[in-house]
Write an enzyme that holds these catalytic residues in place. Structure first.
Site, short mmCIF file in Angstrom:
data_model
loop_
_atom_site.label_atom_id
_atom_site.label_comp_id
_atom_site.label_asym_id
_atom_site.label_seq_id
_atom_site.Cartn_x
_atom_site.Cartn_y
_atom_site.Cartn_z
N ASN A 1 0.80 -1.23 0.00
CA ASN A 1 0.00 0.00 0.00
C ASN A 1 0.84 1.27 0.00
O ASN A 1 0.35 2.35 0.31
CB ASN A 1 -0.97 0.01 1.19
CG ASN A 1 -2.08 -0.99 1.00
OD1 ASN A 1 -2.56 -1.19 -0.11
ND2 ASN A 1 -2.49 -1.64 2.07
N GLY B 1 5.94 -4.00 -3.67
CA GLY B 1 5.20 -4.56 -2.56
C GLY B 1 3.71 -4.41 -2.70
O GLY B 1 2.96 -4.73 -1.78
N ASP B 2 3.25 -3.91 -3.85
CA ASP B 2 1.81 -3.73 -4.08
C ASP B 2 1.54 -4.02 -5.56
O ASP B 2 2.35 -4.65 -6.22
CB ASP B 2 1.38 -2.32 -3.67
CG ASP B 2 -0.05 -2.29 -3.13
OD1 ASP B 2 -0.93 -2.87 -3.79
OD2 ASP B 2 -0.27 -1.70 -2.07
N ASP B 3 0.40 -3.58 -6.09
CA ASP B 3 0.04 -3.90 -7.47
C ASP B 3 1.12 -3.40 -8.43
O ASP B 3 1.67 -2.32 -8.27
CB ASP B 3 -1.29 -3.24 -7.83
CG ASP B 3 -2.44 -3.75 -6.96
OD1 ASP B 3 -2.32 -4.83 -6.36
OD2 ASP B 3 -3.47 -3.05 -6.90
N SER C 1 5.07 -9.63 -7.25
CA SER C 1 4.51 -8.83 -6.17
C SER C 1 3.68 -9.72 -5.26
O SER C 1 3.04 -10.66 -5.73
CB SER C 1 3.61 -7.72 -6.72
OG SER C 1 2.82 -7.15 -5.71
#
Length: 238
Positions: A31, A54-56, A87
């Site tokens: 996020n 760490g996200d999309d 990811s």
């Protein structure tokens, strides 16, 4: 070109090409580090790039609840192709902020490793907006928690003033030619009871494993899909 954080893509862009880019962020930074987020943008091409975050990896958006509805600028005519990445969240995503609408999106020739979710289309109550004409094709994923997820209950709200009667519309989605290895949950499609997802078409999808796709409040068709698709996706003639 290499970035240690999210590419400063620019909100409300149009006629942009992102090519030959490497975007890197720690896998434990959820996020905070999407790769590329076209938001209320049009005529975008993202191609020939590597993203590990760490996200999309790529998430197409168009505004958040009542503010996105008031602004009313959709994301449309966006192509994502020849992308590779990893990811703990999603590879190719739409939403969950879709209040201005997301239309005419193509993702093609995508390769994903060590993923949370391969393909994630997501929205929520209060979003409103139309999500339609989404095509994902020729995607390979390896070692994923979920292969395909289409969700009507994802994402929080900017404040308590969002309109609970503003229901999203998600329709005309084609996902085809998808292969996967070591995919724990092949598919999960869950709409809102009062706003079912319609015209969801799955074709030539092989994600292995014995767990079937789970669905609720969805209308569509499937052909050459394994494991077997849920009952709501009626078999289509090839």
């Amino acid at each position: 070109m290499s970035f240690s954080r999210t590419l400063p893509f620019g909100t409300y862009s149009s006629h942009v090409v992102v090519r030959y880019v490497t975007i890197l962020a720690p896998a434990d930074s959820p996020n905070t580090d999407d790769g590329i987020d076209p938001d209320s943008s049009s005529n975008i091409c993202i191609e020939d790039s590597y993203i590990s975050t760490g996200d999309d990896l790529v998430a197409v958006k168009s505004g958040w609840d009542e503010y996105g509805i008031a602004f009313g600028r959709p994301s449309h005519s966006i192509t994502i192709r020849r992308l590779t990445g990893s990811s703990p969240f999603a590879g190719i995503a739409v939403g969950s902020e879709t209040s201005g609408g997301v239309v005419d999106i193509l993702a093609d020739h995508i390769t994903l490793y060590n993923m949370g979710i391969g393909i994630h289309l997501k929205t929520n109550v209060g979003r409103g907006g139309m999500v339609r004409n989404i095509t994902v094709s020729n995607l390979y994923m390896e070692n994923a928690r979920t292969g395909i997820k289409i969700s009507g209950d994802v994402g929080d709200h900017p404040d308590e003033y969002y309109n609970r009667k503003a229901l999203p519309v998600l329709k005309n989605v084609v996902i085809k030619n998808v292969w996967g290895e070591r995919v724990q949950q092949p598919g999960l499609i869950r709409s809102l009871k009062n706003a079912p997802f319609t015209d969801i078409c799955l074709s030539n999808i092989h994600l292995g494993g014995a767990r079937p796709c789970q669905c609720s409040h969805v209308i569509g068709a499937a052909v050459q899909v394994s494991p077997s698709p849920c009952a709501q996706l009626s078999p289509a003639s090839s």
